[in-house]
Design an enzyme around this catalytic site. Structure first.
Site, mmCIF file in Angstrom:
data_model
loop_
_atom_site.group_PDB
_atom_site.id
_atom_site.type_symbol
_atom_site.label_atom_id
_atom_site.label_comp_id
_atom_site.label_asym_id
_atom_site.label_seq_id
_atom_site.Cartn_x
_atom_site.Cartn_y
_atom_site.Cartn_z
ATOM 1 N N TYR A 54 38.386 55.596 37.070
ATOM 2 C CA TYR A 54 39.410 55.589 36.009
ATOM 3 C C TYR A 54 40.602 56.417 36.461
ATOM 4 O O TYR A 54 40.418 57.515 37.013
ATOM 5 C CB TYR A 54 38.835 56.199 34.720
ATOM 6 C CG TYR A 54 38.497 55.148 33.699
ATOM 7 C CD1 TYR A 54 39.465 54.265 33.246
ATOM 8 C CD2 TYR A 54 37.207 55.039 33.174
ATOM 9 C CE1 TYR A 54 39.163 53.288 32.314
ATOM 10 C CE2 TYR A 54 36.889 54.064 32.242
ATOM 11 C CZ TYR A 54 37.882 53.187 31.815
ATOM 12 O OH TYR A 54 37.588 52.229 30.893
ATOM 13 N N GLU A 56 43.976 56.641 34.435
ATOM 14 C CA GLU A 56 45.116 56.516 33.522
ATOM 15 C C GLU A 56 46.248 57.428 33.975
ATOM 16 O O GLU A 56 46.010 58.593 34.337
ATOM 17 C CB GLU A 56 44.725 56.921 32.096
ATOM 18 C CG GLU A 56 43.932 55.868 31.360
ATOM 19 C CD GLU A 56 42.449 56.124 31.428
ATOM 20 O OE1 GLU A 56 41.994 56.777 32.394
ATOM 21 O OE2 GLU A 56 41.746 55.662 30.506
ATOM 22 N N ASP A 200 61.333 36.296 36.244
ATOM 23 C CA ASP A 200 59.886 36.140 36.410
ATOM 24 C C ASP A 200 59.680 35.261 37.643
ATOM 25 O O ASP A 200 59.820 34.042 37.590
ATOM 26 C CB ASP A 200 59.299 35.486 35.154
ATOM 27 C CG ASP A 200 57.787 35.333 35.225
ATOM 28 O OD1 ASP A 200 57.236 35.355 36.345
ATOM 29 O OD2 ASP A 200 57.153 35.181 34.172
ATOM 30 N N THR A 226 53.333 37.707 39.171
ATOM 31 C CA THR A 226 51.895 37.766 39.371
ATOM 32 C C THR A 226 51.676 37.900 40.880
ATOM 33 O O THR A 226 52.592 37.701 41.671
ATOM 34 C CB THR A 226 51.185 36.498 38.838
ATOM 35 O OG1 THR A 226 51.884 35.358 39.333
ATOM 36 C CG2 THR A 226 51.160 36.480 37.335
ATOM 37 N N LYS A 229 49.619 33.954 43.262
ATOM 38 C CA LYS A 229 50.105 32.587 43.450
ATOM 39 C C LYS A 229 50.575 32.440 44.909
ATOM 40 O O LYS A 229 49.756 32.554 45.812
ATOM 41 C CB LYS A 229 51.204 32.289 42.421
ATOM 42 C CG LYS A 229 50.661 32.329 40.973
ATOM 43 C CD LYS A 229 51.672 31.851 39.981
ATOM 44 C CE LYS A 229 51.082 31.735 38.582
ATOM 45 N NZ LYS A 229 51.285 32.907 37.748
ATOM 46 N N ARG A 235 44.121 38.562 41.495
ATOM 47 C CA ARG A 235 44.701 38.273 40.177
ATOM 48 C C ARG A 235 45.232 39.570 39.600
ATOM 49 O O ARG A 235 44.480 40.489 39.308
ATOM 50 C CB ARG A 235 43.657 37.692 39.248
ATOM 51 C CG ARG A 235 43.230 36.330 39.709
ATOM 52 C CD ARG A 235 42.628 35.547 38.610
ATOM 53 N NE ARG A 235 43.624 34.958 37.766
ATOM 54 C CZ ARG A 235 43.919 33.667 37.781
ATOM 55 N NH1 ARG A 235 43.362 32.882 38.660
ATOM 56 N NH2 ARG A 235 44.779 33.168 36.926
HETATM 57 N N1 DSN Z 1 49.044 29.457 34.428
HETATM 58 C C1 DSN Z 1 50.198 29.647 35.274
HETATM 59 C C2 DSN Z 1 50.611 28.367 35.906
HETATM 60 O O1 DSN Z 1 49.733 27.565 36.177
HETATM 61 O O2 DSN Z 1 51.782 28.153 36.177
HETATM 62 C C3 DSN Z 1 51.315 30.310 34.591
HETATM 63 O O3 DSN Z 1 50.871 31.469 33.984
#
Ligand code: DSN
Length: 423
Positions: A54, A56, A200, A226, A229, A235
């Site tokens: 942990y 924080e 984003d 994120t 991707k 993740r």
């Molecule tokens: N679920 C993602 C996508 O497939 O583009 C976006 O959050």
């Protein structure tokens, strides 16, 4: 030695499910543009003892003792991200993209403020102001739309809308937009109307790092990405911002929205950023875009209609209802049966419903991670065409599935080692 030996002893059911999922990911062409294959190194960091701790707070300002190592891990991830994006401040603690956007808005907006993001059916994201999401109920959301003729961003219309509704925030960066985004135009509109600018980049972060898409930092005030991707990490997510918002962003994450960060994820983000700095990653990003363009040409040859007419990035939005006489869901189900996994998707100005839309969304990041190139994309285009033309013919779909599986055997998946399955 047995593969996944501890799981074999403790929970063979979950072990079997993991191996079965590895086989699915290996034997099919994964075409969902937001998915990818994380490396063994990313998995090692994600599966490490850092999950036990942990912490924080932030490096050198934590609530619990024992942070000698977690401070170093988090600082490494932050410094790597700051350097890669050329941005003042990075918070690597968001659990994923949606909480990252939530925290960024909380840092710079008050409830009831006006926000402008791309409408969800036009390729925006739920958290960019869609009505059923927190972002559409906590804030006054006035979505912008694409140009009905070109299906591209229409900066005259966006500017007009911004002058009319005087937003506190404009959001750019999308989930189903196949073209480059001109961040400087958004910055100009924001400056003219006194709005902050939020980028984003979740879908295109790997392309930005690889030099295939312009970087919105440092011109954006805040932004998120994120990490799983095109970046190929675990993740998770990061918030990036100018120095003046750093403290508010940190407070919005902790104590505003989250508790302890997931340190194993933080370590894996650091690993993914290191991998993305290697020269091979630039070649990867280039090939992602080349593959998307070759696939686009092949599909156009077969009579598919591509939203905007083509692609500049990693994804293709394909209108199948009018161009091929099949609903998006029926097309994506047929493709899945034939070993090609994509998702059905709304197209701009869709006449059909979100659950049964007119399009499918395809991306090249995962196939490019396996080393597939132009020749494989041409084969993919032919298979897609045949599968959609024979969506009700299980024998044809089965035959194509076999051909896809055979091709996949020659292209290794990062992070998955088939030689271990029978141990
Ligand atoms: N679920 C993602 C996508 O497939 O583009 C976006 O959050």
């Amino acid at each position: 030695m047995t593969y996944l030996p501890a799981l074999e002893k403790t929970d063979p059911e979950i072990r079997d499910l993991i191996i079965t999922e590895e086989k699915r990911e290996f034997n099919k062409m994964r075409l969902i543009p937001s998915e990818n294959y994380a490396s063994h190194a990313v998995f090692e960091a994600t599966g490490s003892c850092l999950t036990n701790k942990y912490s924080e707070g932030y490096p050198k300002k934590r609530y619990y003792e024992g942070q000698q190592i977690t401070d170093l891990v988090e600082t490494l991830a932050i410094e790597r991200a700051k350097k890669i994006f050329g941005v003042d401040h990075v918070n690597v603690q968001p659990y994923s993209g949606s909480p990252a956007n939530q925290a960024a808005y909380r840092a710079i907006l008050k409830p009831g403020d006006t926000i402008m993001g791309l409408s969800l059916p036009h390729g925006g994201h739920l958290t960019h102001g869609w009505k059923v999401n927190f972002s559409g109920s906590l804030y006054n959301s006035v979505p912008y739309e694409l140009n009905p003729e070109t299906e591209m961003l229409d900066f005259d219309k966006i500017r007009e809308l911004a002058l009319e509704c005087k937003p506190q925030l404009i959001i750019a960066g999308y989930t189903a937009y196949p073209r480059l985004i001109d961040w400087t135009k958004f910055r100009e509109i924001c400056d003219e109307v006194g709005a902050k600018f939020h980028a984003d980049t979740s879908h295109i972060t790997g392309l930005i790092i690889g030099g295939e898409h312009p970087n919105p930092f440092p011109i954006a005030d805040t932004g998120i990405t994120t990490t799983h991707k095109t970046l190929r990490g675990p993740r998770g997510a990061m918030i990036l911002c100018k120095e003046e918002y750093a403290e508010a962003v940190n407070k919005a994450i902790m104590p505003g929205l989250q508790g302890g960060p997931h340190n194993s994820t933080t370590a894996a983000i650091a690993v993914a950023l290191k991998e993305a700095e290697a020269p091979e990653f630039k070649l990867y990003a280039q090939q992602v875009v080349k593959n998307a363009k070759v696939l686009a040409d092949k599909l156009l040859e077969h009579g598919f209609r591509l939203v905007t007419g083509g692609t500049d990035n990693h994804l293709l939005l394909i209108e199948v209802f009018e161009s091929k006489g099949i609903l998006g869901r029926d097309a994506s189900k047929a493709l899945d049966k034939a070993g090609m996994v994509c998702n059905c998707n709304m197209v701009p100005f869709d006449k059909n419903t979100p659950f049964n839309p007119s399009g499918i969304r395809i991306g090249t990041p995962s196939m490019t991670s396996r080393g597939m190139k132009e020749d494989e994309m041409k084969k993919l285009g032919d298979w897609m065409n045949e599968a959609i033309a024979h969506a009700d013919d299980d024998a044809t779909l089965k035959r194509i599935e076999g051909e896809v599986q055979e091709l996949c055997q020659s292209f290794p998946c990062p992070g998955i080692d088939p030689s271990k399955w029978n141990r």
